[in-house]
Enzyme design. Structure first.
Site: not given
Ligand SMILES: O=P(O)(O)OC[C@H]1O[C@H](O[C@H]2O[C@H](CO)[C@@H](O)[C@H](O)[C@H]2O)[C@H](O)[C@@H](O)[C@@H]1O
Length: 378
Positions: A111, A113, A303
């Site tokens: 993954d 983020d 995560d």
């Molecule tokens: O599947 P992932 O790669 O984990 O993506 C899931 C979401 O991740 C991002 O949002 C998350 O990370 C951001 C940056 O650290 C944070 O600001 C936010 O609060 C988190 O939810 C991304 O911006 C989303 O579009 C994804 O869906």
């Protein structure tokens, strides 16, 4: 298609209505990942007045999805200790993991983020460190590797910048093979799979509607992830979370073909098709030629709630395992845990080191055998 058909059975969102839906005596439906689990229909019917009588509101759930104040004392609480027994550190269990993978092809799913990059306030600045990039580059040299993200594929690629990987963006709804430099590349693969392409115009429409609807809520941001849309709560004052959820709800009402999931301080809007990170993992295994193969050992590190779909697939297949990146105990289908991206990096490095050593040992053994054969021939 009826409305009922369009609501996927596993559709889940963690929203305030646990408060409305769950009374003080009812236990809120907690799903793996620590989030509340209610249907789209429940969400649309619910109120948004805070924690209500249930005590465990969607606000609590949203807060818990990405806690900011973690107990930093070295001693673990009873809850944490028993959770760690059930989901031990993948670093502590490294030898056992290697033993379990013996004779099998390890395939890595990562993954983005919160796994490869730390969670930050601004989603556009969730950069991955150079050290992590170098580690993932080495990993992909030794194991078929894929990035599986909720983000738009192009955007996650712009962060990772490694052409030798597989990428599954938009929660697996946009899959592409390595563009170069991978010995695991099968044929001349361009875009492999986009199962939600017919939803593209609708997603664009919803994105614009959400932008418009949320524009006066300070801190709210809407991210277009191509086949899904994220509405970010992280920079919104908690007092305004209900208002923002109402705005999302009013837009969602017009689109019964879309569903909601909850991530870390984010609501994700996506098509109701039966496709998720778990399906993407299976698709990628098949593309790599491991569809019905007993000798494959997939490892998925993530995560977030949406990563649970992949952890569940691995548990059900009885192959490989999931690793949850979390500092706090969460209900999960993952077998092991790592605390944060820095630990993910250490784990990946150890895998690379182990593989290098194994290959060197095999090479030395082969050379020794050849020498022996030669000496007998003389
Ligand atoms: O599947 P992932 O790669 O984990 O993506 C899931 C979401 O991740 C991002 O949002 C998350 O990370 C951001 C940056 O650290 C944070 O600001 C936010 O609060 C988190 O939810 C991304 O911006 C989303 O579009 C994804 O869906």
């Amino acid at each position: 298609m009826t409305y009922q058909n369009m609501v996927m059975p596993e559709a889940e969102i963690a929203l305030q209505a646990a408060a409305a839906a769950a009374t003080a005596t009812q236990k809120p439906p907690v799903a793996p990942g620590g989030f509340l689990n209610i249907s789209r229909k429940q969400f649309l019917e619910m109120g948004h007045s805070g924690s209500g009588g249930g005590g465990h509101s969607w606000v609590d759930s949203m807060r818990a999805s990405s806690p900011t104040h973690i107990n930093s004392t070295p001693s673990l609480s009873d809850d944490q200790s028993s959770w760690m027994v059930r989901h031990p550190s993948a670093l502590d269990m490294f030898e056992e993991i290697i033993t379990a993978s013996k004779g099998k092809q390890i395939v890595m799913f990562l993954d983005y983020d919160g796994t490869l990059s730390p969670i930050v306030d601004d989603p556009d600045r969730a950069f991955m460190s150079d050290a992590m990039r170098a580690t993932v580059r080495k990993l992909a040299r030794y194991f078929p590797s894929a990035i599986v993200s909720g983000r738009c594929r192009d955007k996650v690629y712009s962060f990772v910048r490694l052409a030798e990987l597989y990428y599954a963006g938009s929660h697996g709804m946009d899959i592409k093979g390595p563009s170069k430099g991978s010995k695991y590349k099968k044929g001349n693969q361009g875009v492999l799979f986009q199962p939600a392409s017919e939803f593209l115009p609708m997603i664009n429409e919803v994105y614009k509607a959400l932008l418009n609807k949320t524009k006066y809520t300070p801190g709210a941001t809407v991210e277009n992830n191509k086949f899904c849309v994220s509405v970010h709560f992280r920079r919104v004052d908690e007092k305004k979370w209900s208002e923002l959820a109402q705005q999302v709800k009013s837009v969602m009402k017009e689109y019964p073909q879309l569903r909601l999931t909850q991530g870390r301080k984010v609501l994700e809007i996506r098509p109701t098709i039966k496709w998720d990170k778990g399906k993407a993992l299976e698709f990628l295994l098949e593309s790599l030629g491991y569809a019905n193969c007993a000798d494959v050992f997939p490892v998925y590190i993530g995560d977030d709630r949406t990563d649970e779909d992949a952890f569940k697939v691995l548990r059900e297949r009885g192959q490989g395992f999931g690793i949850l990146v979390s500092k706090v105990p969460k209900e999960t289908n993952a077998s092991y845990s790592l605390q944060e991206p820095s630990e993910v990096m250490v784990f990946l490095r150890r895998l690379v080191q182990w593989k290098k050593m194994t290959l060197r040992r095999q090479f030395r053994l082969k050379r020794r055998l050849e020498e022996l054969k030669m000496s007998f021939a003389i």
